[in-house]
Motif scaffolding. Structure first.
Motif, PDB file in Angstrom:
ATOM      1  N   ILE A 146       0.833  -1.202   0.000  1.00 10.90           N
ATOM      2  CA  ILE A 146       0.000   0.000   0.000  1.00 10.90           C
ATOM      3  C   ILE A 146       0.868   1.252   0.000  1.00 10.90           C
ATOM      4  O   ILE A 146       0.676   2.163  -0.818  1.00 10.90           O
ATOM      5  N   PHE A 147       1.815   1.325   0.907  1.00  7.07           N
ATOM      6  CA  PHE A 147       2.644   2.527   0.995  1.00  7.07           C
ATOM      7  C   PHE A 147       3.593   2.653  -0.193  1.00  7.07           C
ATOM      8  O   PHE A 147       3.852   3.759  -0.664  1.00  7.07           O
ATOM      9  N   GLY A 148       4.093   1.537  -0.703  1.00  2.29           N
ATOM     10  CA  GLY A 148       4.966   1.586  -1.871  1.00  2.29           C
ATOM     11  C   GLY A 148       4.239   2.077  -3.110  1.00  2.29           C
ATOM     12  O   GLY A 148       4.764   2.911  -3.859  1.00  2.29           O
ATOM     13  N   GLN A 149       3.027   1.572  -3.310  1.00  5.78           N
ATOM     14  CA  GLN A 149       2.254   2.009  -4.460  1.00  5.78           C
ATOM     15  C   GLN A 149       1.803   3.459  -4.319  1.00  5.78           C
ATOM     16  O   GLN A 149       1.725   4.196  -5.307  1.00  5.78           O
ATOM     17  N   PHE A 150       1.502   3.883  -3.098  1.00  3.97           N
ATOM     18  CA  PHE A 150       1.154   5.288  -2.896  1.00  3.97           C
ATOM     19  C   PHE A 150       2.338   6.193  -3.211  1.00  3.97           C
ATOM     20  O   PHE A 150       2.184   7.232  -3.860  1.00  3.97           O
ATOM     21  N   LEU A 151       3.504   5.803  -2.767  1.00  6.62           N
ATOM     22  CA  LEU A 151       4.696   6.604  -3.040  1.00  6.62           C
ATOM     23  C   LEU A 151       4.981   6.670  -4.545  1.00  6.62           C
ATOM     24  O   LEU A 151       5.307   7.742  -5.065  1.00  6.62           O
ATOM     25  N   ALA A 152       4.824   5.554  -5.230  1.00 11.75           N
ATOM     26  CA  ALA A 152       5.035   5.559  -6.679  1.00 11.75           C
ATOM     27  C   ALA A 152       4.024   6.455  -7.378  1.00 11.75           C
ATOM     28  O   ALA A 152       4.372   7.210  -8.288  1.00 11.75           O
ATOM     29  N   GLY A 153       2.773   6.402  -6.945  1.00 12.63           N
ATOM     30  CA  GLY A 153       1.752   7.260  -7.542  1.00 12.63           C
ATOM     31  C   GLY A 153       1.957   8.723  -7.212  1.00 12.63           C
ATOM     32  O   GLY A 153       1.714   9.600  -8.044  1.00 12.63           O
ATOM     33  N   ARG A 177       4.577  10.201  -9.385  1.00 15.67           N
ATOM     34  CA  ARG A 177       4.141  10.429 -10.765  1.00 15.67           C
ATOM     35  C   ARG A 177       3.221  11.641 -10.872  1.00 15.67           C
ATOM     36  O   ARG A 177       3.250  12.352 -11.867  1.00 15.67           O
ATOM     37  N   ASN A 178       2.355  11.831  -9.878  1.00 21.40           N
ATOM     38  CA  ASN A 178       1.403  12.933  -9.916  1.00 21.40           C
ATOM     39  C   ASN A 178       1.316  13.563  -8.523  1.00 21.40           C
ATOM     40  O   ASN A 178       0.408  13.250  -7.754  1.00 21.40           O
ATOM     41  N   PRO A 179       2.243  14.462  -8.179  1.00 20.90           N
ATOM     42  CA  PRO A 179       2.263  15.037  -6.830  1.00 20.90           C
ATOM     43  C   PRO A 179       1.022  15.866  -6.500  1.00 20.90           C
ATOM     44  O   PRO A 179       0.642  15.970  -5.333  1.00 20.90           O
ATOM     45  N   ALA A 180       0.362  16.425  -7.493  1.00 18.84           N
ATOM     46  CA  ALA A 180      -0.816  17.243  -7.230  1.00 18.84           C
ATOM     47  C   ALA A 180      -1.990  16.406  -6.712  1.00 18.84           C
ATOM     48  O   ALA A 180      -2.808  16.903  -5.939  1.00 18.84           O
ATOM     49  N   ALA A 181      -2.088  15.162  -7.112  1.00 18.44           N
ATOM     50  CA  ALA A 181      -3.197  14.308  -6.692  1.00 18.44           C
ATOM     51  C   ALA A 181      -2.887  13.539  -5.408  1.00 18.44           C
ATOM     52  O   ALA A 181      -3.769  12.888  -4.860  1.00 18.44           O
TER      53      ALA A 181
END
Length: 74
Positions: free
Chosen positions: A28-35, A38-42
């Motif tokens: 969960i945290f790894g995928q959140f960090l990757a996302g 990629r898109n810091p605004a979201a």
């Protein structure tokens, strides 16, 4: 097999859910960090979902631990 040995084996198998919980929280945290990279605004809008998912995954681990303890001492 004696009942005492079967009780300990069952408790060990019941606590295997803690492994799944640890893998889930890391994912969960790894995928959140990757996302978020990629898109810091979201990223700010998804923090609530991050913590809800982590809490649910941790609840599984705590439940597995409690069941294992109850099998030994209950």
């Amino acid at each position: 097999m004696e009942a005492e040995a079967a009780k300990y084996i069952g408790a060990g198998l019941a606590t295997l859910g803690m492994i799944g919980s640890a893998l889930a929280v890391g994912n969960i945290f790894g995928q959140f960090l990757a996302g978020a990279l990629r898109n810091p605004a979201a990223a700010a809008a998804q923090v609530g979902n991050l913590f809800v998912g982590a809490a649910l995954a941790e609840a599984l681990g705590i439940l597995a631990f409690v069941l294992g303890v109850l099998m030994i001492f209950g």
